[in-house]
Design a protein around this motif. Structure first.
Motif, PDB file in Angstrom:
ATOM      1  N   ALA A   1     -29.130 -88.999  53.968  1.00 13.91           N
ATOM      2  CA  ALA A   1     -30.245 -88.177  53.493  1.00 13.91           C
ATOM      3  C   ALA A   1     -30.039 -86.712  53.901  1.00 13.91           C
ATOM      4  O   ALA A   1     -29.036 -86.354  54.518  1.00 13.91           O
ATOM      5  N   VAL A   2     -31.013 -85.867  53.550  1.00 19.36           N
ATOM      6  CA  VAL A   2     -30.947 -84.458  53.935  1.00 19.36           C
ATOM      7  C   VAL A   2     -31.174 -84.355  55.439  1.00 19.36           C
ATOM      8  O   VAL A   2     -32.151 -84.887  55.968  1.00 19.36           O
ATOM      9  N   CYS A   3     -30.264 -83.672  56.123  1.00 21.81           N
ATOM     10  CA  CYS A   3     -30.340 -83.587  57.581  1.00 21.81           C
ATOM     11  C   CYS A   3     -31.297 -82.473  57.990  1.00 21.81           C
ATOM     12  O   CYS A   3     -31.204 -81.338  57.503  1.00 21.81           O
ATOM     13  N   ASN A   4     -32.200 -82.797  58.888  1.00 22.04           N
ATOM     14  CA  ASN A   4     -33.219 -81.867  59.388  1.00 22.04           C
ATOM     15  C   ASN A   4     -33.098 -81.776  60.912  1.00 22.04           C
ATOM     16  O   ASN A   4     -33.968 -82.227  61.643  1.00 22.04           O
ATOM     17  N   PRO A   5     -32.004 -81.188  61.405  1.00 21.47           N
ATOM     18  CA  PRO A   5     -31.737 -81.189  62.852  1.00 21.47           C
ATOM     19  C   PRO A   5     -32.618 -80.192  63.602  1.00 21.47           C
ATOM     20  O   PRO A   5     -33.256 -79.325  62.987  1.00 21.47           O
ATOM     21  N   PRO A   6     -32.657 -80.300  64.920  1.00 24.69           N
ATOM     22  CA  PRO A   6     -33.490 -79.388  65.730  1.00 24.69           C
ATOM     23  C   PRO A   6     -33.105 -77.925  65.520  1.00 24.69           C
ATOM     24  O   PRO A   6     -31.930 -77.590  65.340  1.00 24.69           O
ATOM     25  N   LEU A   7     -34.099 -77.063  65.567  1.00 24.97           N
ATOM     26  CA  LEU A   7     -33.878 -75.622  65.467  1.00 24.97           C
ATOM     27  C   LEU A   7     -33.433 -75.071  66.821  1.00 24.97           C
ATOM     28  O   LEU A   7     -33.469 -75.767  67.836  1.00 24.97           O
ATOM     29  N   THR A   8     -33.035 -73.811  66.828  1.00 21.86           N
ATOM     30  CA  THR A   8     -32.579 -73.159  68.054  1.00 21.86           C
ATOM     31  C   THR A   8     -33.775 -72.525  68.776  1.00 21.86           C
ATOM     32  O   THR A   8     -34.569 -71.832  68.135  1.00 21.86           O
ATOM     33  N   PRO A   9     -33.914 -72.741  70.073  1.00 24.55           N
ATOM     34  CA  PRO A   9     -35.018 -72.110  70.809  1.00 24.55           C
ATOM     35  C   PRO A   9     -34.928 -70.585  70.771  1.00 24.55           C
ATOM     36  O   PRO A   9     -33.839 -70.014  70.659  1.00 24.55           O
ATOM     37  N   ASP A  10     -36.083 -69.948  70.855  1.00 21.54           N
ATOM     38  CA  ASP A  10     -36.183 -68.482  70.922  1.00 21.54           C
ATOM     39  C   ASP A  10     -35.451 -67.826  69.741  1.00 21.54           C
ATOM     40  O   ASP A  10     -34.721 -66.859  69.916  1.00 21.54           O
ATOM     41  N   THR A  11     -35.650 -68.381  68.553  1.00 22.74           N
ATOM     42  CA  THR A  11     -34.979 -67.877  67.356  1.00 22.74           C
ATOM     43  C   THR A  11     -35.993 -67.768  66.215  1.00 22.74           C
ATOM     44  O   THR A  11     -36.849 -68.632  66.049  1.00 22.74           O
ATOM     45  N   THR A  12     -35.876 -66.705  65.443  1.00 23.94           N
ATOM     46  CA  THR A  12     -36.802 -66.465  64.334  1.00 23.94           C
ATOM     47  C   THR A  12     -36.232 -67.036  63.038  1.00 23.94           C
ATOM     48  O   THR A  12     -35.068 -66.789  62.696  1.00 23.94           O
ATOM     49  N   TYR A  13     -37.059 -67.785  62.324  1.00 23.29           N
ATOM     50  CA  TYR A  13     -36.665 -68.429  61.069  1.00 23.29           C
ATOM     51  C   TYR A  13     -37.601 -68.009  59.939  1.00 23.29           C
ATOM     52  O   TYR A  13     -38.729 -67.556  60.158  1.00 23.29           O
ATOM     53  N   ARG A  14     -37.110 -68.206  58.724  1.00 21.43           N
ATOM     54  CA  ARG A  14     -37.928 -68.097  57.517  1.00 21.43           C
ATOM     55  C   ARG A  14     -37.712 -69.349  56.684  1.00 21.43           C
ATOM     56  O   ARG A  14     -36.646 -69.979  56.747  1.00 21.43           O
ATOM     57  N   PHE A  15     -38.726 -69.683  55.873  1.00 19.47           N
ATOM     58  CA  PHE A  15     -38.677 -70.927  55.108  1.00 19.47           C
ATOM     59  C   PHE A  15     -39.103 -70.665  53.666  1.00 19.47           C
ATOM     60  O   PHE A  15     -39.870 -69.738  53.387  1.00 19.47           O
ATOM     61  N   LYS A  16     -38.612 -71.516  52.766  1.00 17.92           N
ATOM     62  CA  LYS A  16     -38.930 -71.377  51.340  1.00 17.92           C
ATOM     63  C   LYS A  16     -39.031 -72.761  50.711  1.00 17.92           C
ATOM     64  O   LYS A  16     -38.206 -73.651  50.994  1.00 17.92           O
TER      65      LYS A  16
END
Length: 264
Positions: A151-166
Motif C-alpha cells: 500500500a501507500v507508505c505513510n512513515p513517521p515525519l521528522t521532528p522539528d520540521t515544517t511540512y505542507r500538505f495537499k
C-alpha cells in the motif's frame, strides 16, 4: 462529556466545510489533542471540498501529498504534463525534502451521510467515527521496513520540521487528476526535548533542585541503613550476651560439688 465535545467539534467542522476551504487544515484541538506530535500531524479530511468536481457514475479517490517546506516551488507539482498524479514515494523524495510524496490514498468522504450522533455518544464507536473525519500523517512506523508492504507508505515525519500538505481528487477510471487543493499552511512537528530538560517532577523543579533532592535522598538512605545496622548489632549483641550468661551459669552449676549421701 465525551459526546459533548465531539458534537461541538463536528459543528466546527461543518462550518469549515460550509466555507469550502481549499487547503488542508490541521485538526482542531477538540478533534485531536497533542497535535502535531514529534512525528505525526492530524489533518481534517477534505469533507465536502470536491463536491462540485464529482460526477455520477464515476469513481474517485483522494491522494494526500506531503513535502517539507524547504522543497522548491518548482518541485511542488504533484502531476505530470498529462495530468497524471505523481506516485513519488517517501524514499524517492528523501522524506519530502526533494519534492512531494504520496502519503495516503483513501475514498472521498461522503458529505451526504455524516455519522449518527447516537454513535458519537457511544465511547466504543468514537474512534471509528473520528477516523471518518481525520487522517494522521506519519502514522505507520513499519511500512518502510516491510518488504511485503504494497500500500501507500505513510512513515513517521521528522521532528522539528515544517511540512505542507495537499489533497488531490483523482478519477480512478482514467487515472488523472480532476481537482486539487492549495498547499496547506506550514505545519511544524514538535521538537524533541533534551533529557536534562524533561520535567519529570511535579511543580516544575529545576535541575539544581533535582540534584539537591537526589543527594538528600541518598543521605537519608545512608542514615536509615546505619540506623538499621546499629539496631541489628545491638540485638545480636544482646542475644550473644544472653547466650554467654546462660552458658556460664550452666558451667558453674556443673563445677559445684554435689553433696554426698551418708550411708548408715
Amino acid at each position: 462529556m465525551c459526546s459533548l465535545w465531539v458534537v461541538l467539534a463536528f459543528c466546527c467542522l461543518g462550518q469549515l466545510c460550509a466555507g469550502q476551504s481549499l487547503k488542508p487544515q490541521i485538526a482542531a484541538p477538540q478533534l485531536a489533542t497533542n497535535n502535531p506530535t514529534l512525528t505525526t500531524v492530524a489533518l481534517e479530511k477534505p469533507f465536502c471540498m470536491f463536491d462540485s468536481s464529482l460526477y455520477p457514475n464515476k469513481s474517485y479517490v483522494i491522494y494526500l501529498y506531503a513535502m517539507k517546506e524547504l522543497a522548491s516551488a518548482i518541485s511542488s507539482l504533484v502531476t505530470t504534463t498529462n495530468s497524471k498524479p505523481l506516485n513519488s514515494t517517501f524514499q524517492q523524495t528523501s522524506g519530502g525534502k526533494l519534492g512531494p510524496y504520496k502519503a495516503a490514498m483513501f475514498n472521498v468522504p461522503n458529505c451526504a451521510s455524516p455519522p449518527k450522533f447516537t454513535d458519537v455518544g457511544d465511547v466504543n464507536k468514537v474512534s471509528d467515527v473520528l477516523k471518518q473525519y481525520l487522517f494522521r500523517v506519519g502514522d505507520d512506523g513499519t511500512c518502510l521496513y516491510d518488504p511485503n508492504f504494497l500500500a501507500v507508505c505513510n512513515p513517521p515525519l521528522t521532528p522539528d520540521t515544517t511540512y505542507r500538505f495537499k489533497y488531490v481528487l483523482v478519477d480512478s477510471t482514467e487515472g488523472i487528476m480532476k481537482d486539487q487543493t492549495l498547499w496547506s499552511d506550514p505545519i511544524k512537528t514538535r521538537r524533541a526535548k533534551l533529557p536534562l530538560k524533561i520535567d519529570t517532577w511535579p511543580g516544575r523543579r529545576s535541575g539544581g533542585m533535582i540534584v539537591i533532592t537526589s543527594i538528600l535522598s541518598v543521605l537519608v538512605f545512608l542514615l536509615l541503613a546505619g540506623l538499621l545496622a546499629s539496631v541489628s548489632s545491638a540485638v545480636m549483641g544482646s542475644e550473644a550476651s544472653s547466650a554467654e550468661t546462660k552458658h556460664k551459669s550452666q558451667t558453674i552449676q556443673q563445677s559445684e560439688p554435689r553433696p554426698q549421701l551418708s550411708s548408715e
